[in-house]
Write an enzyme that holds these catalytic residues in place. Structure first.
Site, short mmCIF file in Angstrom:
data_model
loop_
_atom_site.label_atom_id
_atom_site.label_comp_id
_atom_site.label_asym_id
_atom_site.label_seq_id
_atom_site.Cartn_x
_atom_site.Cartn_y
_atom_site.Cartn_z
NE ARG A 18 48.22 -4.60 -39.12
CZ ARG A 18 49.21 -3.71 -39.07
NH1 ARG A 18 50.00 -3.56 -40.11
NH2 ARG A 18 49.42 -2.97 -37.99
N GLY A 79 45.50 5.24 -31.23
CA GLY A 79 46.74 5.35 -31.98
C GLY A 79 47.94 5.36 -31.06
CE1 TYR A 108 55.34 2.57 -30.81
CE2 TYR A 108 55.17 1.83 -33.09
CZ TYR A 108 55.06 2.83 -32.14
OH TYR A 108 54.64 4.07 -32.52
CD GLU A 163 53.27 5.27 -39.79
OE1 GLU A 163 52.83 4.12 -39.87
OE2 GLU A 163 54.38 5.55 -39.31
CB ALA A 371 59.04 -52.57 -21.54
CE1 TYR A 378 41.97 -36.78 -12.32
CE2 TYR A 378 41.49 -37.77 -14.46
CZ TYR A 378 41.21 -36.83 -13.47
OH TYR A 378 40.18 -35.95 -13.65
CB SER A 396 57.75 -55.81 -18.68
OG SER A 396 59.11 -55.58 -18.96
C1 UD1 Z 1 54.19 1.27 -36.32
C2 UD1 Z 1 54.66 2.67 -36.75
C3 UD1 Z 1 55.54 2.57 -37.97
C4 UD1 Z 1 56.74 1.69 -37.63
C5 UD1 Z 1 56.29 0.31 -37.09
C6 UD1 Z 1 57.47 -0.44 -36.54
C7 UD1 Z 1 52.96 4.29 -36.06
C8 UD1 Z 1 51.81 5.11 -36.47
N1 UD1 Z 1 53.51 3.52 -37.01
O1 UD1 Z 1 53.37 0.73 -37.35
O2 UD1 Z 1 56.02 3.85 -38.34
O3 UD1 Z 1 57.57 1.55 -38.75
O4 UD1 Z 1 55.34 0.45 -36.05
O5 UD1 Z 1 57.08 -1.74 -36.15
O6 UD1 Z 1 53.33 4.34 -34.91
N2 UD1 Z 1 49.32 0.46 -30.00
C9 UD1 Z 1 48.78 0.96 -28.83
N3 UD1 Z 1 47.69 1.79 -28.93
C10 UD1 Z 1 47.12 2.14 -30.11
C11 UD1 Z 1 47.69 1.62 -31.30
C12 UD1 Z 1 48.79 0.78 -31.22
O7 UD1 Z 1 49.27 0.67 -27.75
O8 UD1 Z 1 46.15 2.90 -30.08
C13 UD1 Z 1 50.48 -0.45 -29.90
C14 UD1 Z 1 50.26 -1.81 -30.55
O9 UD1 Z 1 49.75 -2.71 -29.60
C15 UD1 Z 1 51.65 -2.19 -31.01
C16 UD1 Z 1 52.34 -0.86 -31.25
O10 UD1 Z 1 51.56 0.12 -30.60
O11 UD1 Z 1 52.37 -2.90 -30.01
C17 UD1 Z 1 52.45 -0.53 -32.73
O12 UD1 Z 1 51.17 -0.56 -33.33
P1 UD1 Z 1 50.97 -1.25 -34.75
O13 UD1 Z 1 49.53 -1.18 -35.07
O14 UD1 Z 1 51.62 -2.56 -34.76
O15 UD1 Z 1 51.76 -0.23 -35.70
P2 UD1 Z 1 52.41 -0.55 -37.10
O16 UD1 Z 1 51.35 -0.48 -38.15
O17 UD1 Z 1 53.19 -1.77 -37.02
MG MG Z 2 53.40 -3.23 -35.61
#
Ligand code: UD1
Ligand code: MG
Length: 452
Positions: A18, A79, A108, A163, A371, A378, A396
């Site tokens: 996104r 995920g 996160y 979710e 001034a 360089y 100046s």
């Molecule tokens: C996620 C949560 C949501 C929560 C929100 C809070 C899940 C499924 N959903 O949604 O419930 O309210 O965060 O901000 O967890 N990431 C990985 N590996 C992956 C996927 C994601 O490391 O395979 C990392 C991303 O880089 C990110 C974090 O996990 O830093 C969260 O992922 P993101 O896609 O932002 O989840 P949200 O849709 O925001």
């Molecule tokens: Mg997020």
């Protein structure tokens, strides 16, 4: 403060679709610091036994940035649940009950507004009332895409996280959301995370499924509500801008609480690491990049831009000054309008008040830079240094062609091009001779009129 031992796992492997960016999402800066840097910063005082950062393939830049924290690669990212499983593998054998890590703190990487106090609160809550899973809940004005917390009997127990994409209309109406922060007991972590499946709208291993799994095993899942201002997640450029605005407000309040005057706070932009002394005054429309420290009583005037610079006590900067990395202004230095300083130290009381470029230079105390003075540092290939002695006067519109040294107390006449070292206390004139022809102006004008 913290339970016996905890490890932190920061998730940063998501592709950040996104954001529509070639830069990994967690490296996008808030107040000049990559988002993930904020998390490392707030974790630091709590001294986790280990910090593991889960990155995606081709995210070497993130690994380099977070070092010495351990990075593990989740390939392919399937995920958030899969990411935690990858992170847990790096803690193998160290989790309770066999190891000393009682809890795993999951963060996160896209929640840059978290504070140490919020994390400490979560850890203290876990120590007071241990649960298999302890979640940070929040109530955003617009719950939008956040996971909703389905609570049971109002006793702080959580039944499951749903979710937004998988929620029923009734569940979507729940205002209590999960803020992307949880503690999992070390003794349950591997088993619970290992049991996650992909039965959801995205066909991903959602970490959020862990709550339902724990409840099904009769384990406690609790929630503490934290301020939404600390938990907002950044998934898009608009959310990045919102996080920036919130962080800037926080930094402005901290600056004023620390004894700085901001004449128009909303127009001053700080770096996350900007350091301000007492009685600093910052006029409207000033921007601080990373790595700036301002001494007591300094005045930063409007429309100045500072980055990687140290400003000594009582110095005056701007209006319209630009301090670039390596600029060091000692006590009482004045740097005025349209002056750019890079990788240069100006000794106490030195002045460069108008229209100058001073780069790769050392300027002695009390020197006066006229001034339009330019250090020509360089040659198109290499950079060279200019040294100006204490008390020197540079007239100046002087060009100082580096490498060159102007001795202490020397005077360089205005308009000089200085290509050789100037001895201390010398007067140097490095310009064309002036020739005066009395009456010639009238003569010339008359001739021009005749010919026209
Ligand atoms: C996620 C949560 C949501 C929560 C929100 C809070 C899940 C499924 N959903 O949604 O419930 O309210 O965060 O901000 O967890 N990431 C990985 N590996 C992956 C996927 C994601 O490391 O395979 C990392 C991303 O880089 C990110 C974090 O996990 O830093 C969260 O992922 P993101 O896609 O932002 O989840 P949200 O849709 O925001
Ligand atoms: Mg997020």
């Amino acid at each position: 403060m913290s339970p016996a031992g905890f490890a932190a796992i920061i998730l940063a492997a998501g592709s950040g679709t996104r954001m529509k960016s070639t830069i990994p999402k967690v490296l996008h800066p808030v107040a000049g610091r990559p988002m993930i840097g904020h998390l490392l910063e707030v974790l630091h005082p709590l001294q986790p036994a280990e910090t593991v950062v889960v990155i995606g393939p081709h995210m070497e830049a993130v690994a380099r940035f977070v070092a010495p924290a351990t990075s593990v690669i989740q390939d392919p990212p399937l995920g958030t649940g899969d990411a935690v499983r990858t992170g847990l593998a790096a803690l193998d054998g160290r989790l309770a009950p066999r190891g000393a890590i009682d809890n795993v703190l999951i963060l996160y990487g896209d929640t840059p507004l978290l504070t140490t106090a919020a994390l400490a609160h979560l850890l203290a809550e876990q120590q007071a009332t241990p649960a298999a899973v302890l979640l940070a809940g929040m109530r955003p004005a617009d719950p939008g895409p956040y996971g909703r917390l389905v609570t049971g009997r109002g006793d702080g127990e959580v039944e499951r996280i749903v979710e937004a994409a998988d929620a029923t209309p009734a569940e979507r109406a729940i205002g209590l959301c999960w803020g992307g922060l949880m503690l999992i007991q070390g003794s349950h972590a591997a088993e619970l995370v290992g049991a996650l499946d992909r039965n959801n709208a995205q066909r991903e291993f959602y970490l959020t499924g862990i709550v339902g799994l724990a409840r099904a095993r009769g384990l406690r899942c609790r929630m503490v509500e934290l301020p939404v201002a600390e938990l907002i997640g950044v998934n898009s450029r608009a959310e990045l801008a919102a996080a920036e605005a919130m962080m800037q407000d926080r930094l402005r309040c901290a600056a004023m609480a620390g004894g700085a005057t901001l004449v128009a706070p909303q127009t001053v932009f700080f770096g996350a690491d900007t350091k301000l002394g007492r009685d600093v005054v910052i006029e409207p429309n000033v921007t601080f990049g990373p790595g700036v420290a301002i001494g007591d009583g300094a005045l930063i005037r409007s429309f100045s831009h500072l980055e990687g610079a140290v400003v000594g006590p009582g110095a005056i900067v701007g209006p319209f000054a630009r301090l670039r990395p390596g600029a060091v202004l000692e006590t009482g230095v004045h740097v005025g309008n349209f002056v750019e300083i890079k990788e240069a130290t100006l000794g106490a009381g030195a002045k460069a008040n108008h229209l100058s470029y001073i780069g790769d230079s050392t300027v002695g105390g009390g020197a006066n830079i006229g001034a339009g003075t330019i250090t020509c540092n360089y040659d198109g290939v290499n950079k060279h240094r200019t040294t100006i002695g204490a008390g020197a006067f540079i007239g100046s519109n002087t060009a100082l062609v580096a490498p060159v040294t102007v001795g202490d107390g020397a005077i360089v006449a205005a308009g000089s091009v200085v290509t050789r070292d100037v001895p201390a206390d010398a007067l140097t004139l490095g310009r064309g001779q002036q020739i005066d022809k009395p009456g010639r102006a009238t003569e010339i004008r008359a001739r021009l009129r005749r010919n026209g």
